[in-house]
Design a protein around this motif. Structure first.
Motif, PDB file in Angstrom:
ATOM      1  N   VAL A 163      77.560  35.730  27.638  1.00 37.57           N
ATOM      2  CA  VAL A 163      77.689  37.030  26.976  1.00 37.57           C
ATOM      3  C   VAL A 163      76.919  36.987  25.672  1.00 37.57           C
ATOM      4  CG1 VAL A 163      79.266  38.703  25.966  1.00 37.57           C
ATOM      5  CG2 VAL A 163      79.943  37.422  28.014  1.00 37.57           C
ATOM      6  N   ARG A 164      76.113  37.937  25.485  1.00 38.47           N
ATOM      7  CA  ARG A 164      75.311  37.993  24.262  1.00 38.47           C
ATOM      8  C   ARG A 164      76.021  38.866  23.230  1.00 38.47           C
ATOM      9  NH1 ARG A 164      69.011  40.025  23.782  1.00 38.47           N
ATOM     10  NH2 ARG A 164      68.762  39.532  21.558  1.00 38.47           N
ATOM     11  N   ARG A 165      76.247  38.292  22.053  1.00 41.40           N
ATOM     12  CA  ARG A 165      76.925  39.035  20.999  1.00 41.40           C
ATOM     13  C   ARG A 165      76.012  40.127  20.427  1.00 41.40           C
ATOM     14  NH1 ARG A 165      80.040  34.406  17.412  1.00 41.40           N
ATOM     15  NH2 ARG A 165      81.326  33.577  19.121  1.00 41.40           N
ATOM     16  N   PRO A 166      76.614  41.293  20.194  1.00 44.83           N
ATOM     17  CA  PRO A 166      75.779  42.375  19.633  1.00 44.83           C
ATOM     18  C   PRO A 166      75.457  42.101  18.163  1.00 44.83           C
ATOM     19  CG  PRO A 166      78.054  43.063  19.769  1.00 44.83           C
ATOM     20  CD  PRO A 166      77.985  41.727  20.473  1.00 44.83           C
ATOM     21  N   VAL A 167      74.370  42.610  17.726  1.00 44.90           N
ATOM     22  CA  VAL A 167      73.952  42.489  16.334  1.00 44.90           C
ATOM     23  C   VAL A 167      74.382  43.750  15.593  1.00 44.90           C
ATOM     24  CG1 VAL A 167      72.025  42.180  14.754  1.00 44.90           C
ATOM     25  CG2 VAL A 167      72.008  41.050  17.002  1.00 44.90           C
ATOM     26  N   LEU A 168      75.214  43.555  14.525  1.00 45.71           N
ATOM     27  CA  LEU A 168      75.735  44.680  13.767  1.00 45.71           C
ATOM     28  C   LEU A 168      74.911  44.879  12.503  1.00 45.71           C
ATOM     29  CD1 LEU A 168      79.573  43.945  14.042  1.00 45.71           C
ATOM     30  CD2 LEU A 168      78.171  45.410  15.490  1.00 45.71           C
ATOM     31  N   PHE A 169      74.710  46.134  12.169  1.00 47.71           N
ATOM     32  CA  PHE A 169      73.992  46.482  10.945  1.00 47.71           C
ATOM     33  C   PHE A 169      74.895  47.377  10.086  1.00 47.71           C
ATOM     34  CE2 PHE A 169      70.873  45.737  14.268  1.00 47.71           C
ATOM     35  CZ  PHE A 169      70.002  44.842  13.654  1.00 47.71           C
ATOM     36  N   PRO A 170      75.786  46.751   9.227  1.00 49.74           N
ATOM     37  CA  PRO A 170      76.701  47.570   8.406  1.00 49.74           C
ATOM     38  C   PRO A 170      75.943  48.417   7.395  1.00 49.74           C
ATOM     39  CG  PRO A 170      76.725  45.295   7.687  1.00 49.74           C
ATOM     40  CD  PRO A 170      75.920  45.319   8.952  1.00 49.74           C
ATOM     41  N   GLU A 171      76.510  49.592   7.142  1.00 51.18           N
ATOM     42  CA  GLU A 171      75.883  50.512   6.207  1.00 51.18           C
ATOM     43  C   GLU A 171      76.901  50.882   5.128  1.00 51.18           C
ATOM     44  OE1 GLU A 171      73.818  54.958   6.134  1.00 51.18           O
ATOM     45  OE2 GLU A 171      74.412  54.005   8.016  1.00 51.18           O
ATOM     46  N   THR A 172      76.548  50.801   3.891  1.00 50.21           N
ATOM     47  CA  THR A 172      77.423  51.102   2.763  1.00 50.21           C
ATOM     48  C   THR A 172      77.529  52.608   2.589  1.00 50.21           C
ATOM     49  OG1 THR A 172      76.774  49.053   1.668  1.00 50.21           O
ATOM     50  CG2 THR A 172      77.841  50.744   0.320  1.00 50.21           C
TER      51      THR A 172
END
Length: 334
Positions: free
Chosen positions: A47-56
């Protein structure tokens, strides 16, 4: 022809031997690993972990959320105690029919914001005891109202100003018997006879929430005896000159308070006050109140209370009282 036959037989025999060997190996592995979980499991897909891009995101709390902070803390308590005993006329062990009823109301409020603090406490107590063949007697009778404002000077020290009022609801009597053995009573006190109003300012030491010590370097106390005839039955007249209704004193005062749960469902509350008249330092008034309360459940508690008092304007010796009560109590805070 013979060579072909030998070749085919050899291939069939080799395939059978290889299958038998693999089956034997699998059975052996199954026996060894039986009851054990294998990690990673066979045929597990990665399973490939998703890449998260948090936004302030910037929020304006005051405008968007409309948040409000409540700086007030309030606690209200009601209590009722009832004690009753009844005996038949031929009760061999002896006894007297009696009924005792007591009630208490208390209210505490506290406001703290930054370096400012306001605290107020109101205590109302009254109890009556009636034994068959005797005049009714009080078991407790008190009006207590304390108010304080304070300005924080450091982590544990405050500059404070306070005003305190104390009196009672009902008449207080001393009981005795006349020559014929009949019970009689002598009036000692009543509402606003005495009544005390105390103003004080100074420094307060408060290292923790459940304890404080007030040092009142500038304190004034007014004693009221509004019944001008009370001195006829109570010669001391609470320090007020007979015929007058008012007395003013300037003094140094210490007040300390302790209120904490010392064990599960067990609370200890104590208050000590010392009043030293600058004109009469040889005689210092002292009062200690202690109450130990055990909560049986949310509505029932048992309390043991005691008071030790020395005030030569009331009596020449130390006075003491003790009460134990079992009753109902209801508290709510907001």
């Amino acid at each position: 022809m013979l060579f072909r036959f030998i070749t085919i037989a050899f291939l069939i025999f080799g395939s059978a031997s290889l299958a038998y060997s693999q089956n034997t190996s699998n059975e052996t592995d199954t026996i060894i690993l039986k009851g054990l979980k294998q990690y990673p499991r066979r045929n597990t897909l990665p399973v490939r972990r998703p890449v998260l891009f948090p936004e302030t995101v910037v929020l304006n709390a005051a405008a968007d959320l409309d948040l409000k902070v409540n700086y007030w803390r309030n606690l209200t308590s009601f209590g009722l105690n009832i004690n009753q005993a009844a005996f038949s006329e031929n009760w061999g062990a002896g006894g007297v029919n009696s009924l005792a009823l007591g009630g208490q109301f208390s209210y505490k409020t506290d406001y703290t914001k930054e370096d400012k603090n306001f605290a107020s406490e109101l205590i109302l107590q009254y109890g009556k005891l009636n034994n068959k063949g005797q005049l009714a007697r009080k078991t407790v009778d008190r009006i207590f109202w304390d108010n304080k404002v304070a300005l924080k000077l450091s982590k544990s020290w405050y500059f404070f100003g306070s005003i305190n009022f104390e009196s009672q609801f009902d008449m207080g009597y001393a009981f005795s018997k006349d020559a014929q053995g009949n019970e009689k009573r002598t009036l000692l006190s009543k509402f606003m006879a005495p009544g005390y109003l105390t103003e004080s300012f100074g420094f307060e030491y408060k290292p923790v929430k459940h304890f404080f010590l007030r040092i009142g370097t500038g304190t004034a106390r007014q004693t009221f005896v509004l019944d001008k005839d009370l001195y006829l039955t109570n010669p001391k007249n609470f320090g007020v000159v007979p015929g007058k209704t008012f007395r003013n004193e300037l003094a140094f005062q210490l007040v300390s308070s302790y209120d904490k749960d010392v064990a599960k469902n067990l609370n200890l509350k104590g208050r000590y006050s010392m009043f030293a008249n600058y004109e009469k330092l040889s005689s210092i008034d002292n009062r200690l109140d202690l109450t130990l309360t055990a909560n049986v459940n949310r509505l029932i508690n048992v309390s043991l209370a005691g008071i030790i008092l020395y005030d030569d304007d009331t009596a020449n010796q130390i006075q003491a009282s003790q009460t134990m009560a079992f009753g109902l109590v209801y508290k709510f805070a907001n």
